[in-house]
Design an enzyme around this catalytic site. Structure first.
Site, PDB file in Angstrom:
ATOM      1  N   PRO A 185       0.771  -1.250   0.000  1.00  0.00           N
ATOM      2  CA  PRO A 185       0.000   0.000   0.000  1.00  0.00           C
ATOM      3  C   PRO A 185       0.800   1.297   0.000  1.00  0.00           C
ATOM      4  O   PRO A 185       0.778   2.072   0.956  1.00  0.00           O
ATOM      5  CB  PRO A 185      -0.847  -0.139   1.265  1.00  0.00           C
ATOM      6  CG  PRO A 185      -0.004  -0.955   2.189  1.00  0.00           C
ATOM      7  CD  PRO A 185       0.708  -1.936   1.290  1.00  0.00           C
ATOM      8  N   CYS A 186       1.472   1.568  -1.103  1.00  0.00           N
ATOM      9  CA  CYS A 186       2.216   2.818  -1.228  1.00  0.00           C
ATOM     10  C   CYS A 186       1.283   4.029  -1.229  1.00  0.00           C
ATOM     11  O   CYS A 186       1.719   5.144  -0.981  1.00  0.00           O
ATOM     12  CB  CYS A 186       3.112   2.792  -2.461  1.00  0.00           C
ATOM     13  SG  CYS A 186       2.279   2.398  -3.999  1.00  0.00           S
TER      14      CYS A 186
END
Length: 166
Positions: free
Chosen positions: A127-128
């Site tokens: 989850p950047c």
């Protein structure tokens, strides 16, 4: 090494999932910044992508907070450390590049963390999108800031619905 890919319809566009020997190596947005040539993705098939397709559908429906998929991102040791740290950011929360750099032991690494974050090949699952500027602003996202905002709002909405923020 057997590399294959599939296309997955989602509320934020058709995603390209790439796998090698049964492990997810990439998940790209339409017009993804820094996406490699599609000719490197291997044969197109839906076989072997059932779990990622199902888990993404659950995520977008607000029913999944964590992904349970075999992952094999390709990167140097520093990038791999940053990407592993991204997976530790809880659903519905954000961290700044500086906070991630501090977690790695050196606050001066914020710019390097930002660079590694921008090279994350497995969007959403790693989850950047949960990484924001020091002031909380939305900065840089390979899928575009509109998609980043959508993902953060999706997670915030699911948290509110679940009563986690009250």
């Amino acid at each position: 090494m057997t590399r294959v890919h599939t296309l997955i319809d989602t509320p934020i566009g058709e995603l390209t999932a790439v796998a090698e020997d049964g492990s997810l190596t990439a998940l790209y947005f339409p017009s993804h910044k820094r996406m490699p040539d599609a000719a490197t993705f291997g044969e197109r098939t839906a076989v072997g992508f059932e779990a990622v397709t199902e888990q993404l559908a659950e995520y977008f429906a607000g029913q999944r907070r964590d992904f349970d998929l075999p992952l094999a991102p390709k990167g140097d040791p520093f990038k791999l450390k940053v990407w592993a740290l991204l997976r530790e950011i809880p659903y519905g929360q954000t961290r700044s590049y500086g906070q991630l750099a501090a977690a790695l032991g050196d606050v001066h690494l914020a710019q390097a963390v930002g660079h590694a974050n921008g090279k994350n090949p497995i969007s959403i699952v790693v989850p950047c999108h949960r990484v924001v500027g020091a002031d909380g602003s939305l900065v840089g996202y390979a899928g575009g800031l509109e998609r980043k905002r959508f993902l953060l709002e999706l997670e915030e909405s699911a948290e509110v619905k679940a009563g986690k923020l009250f």
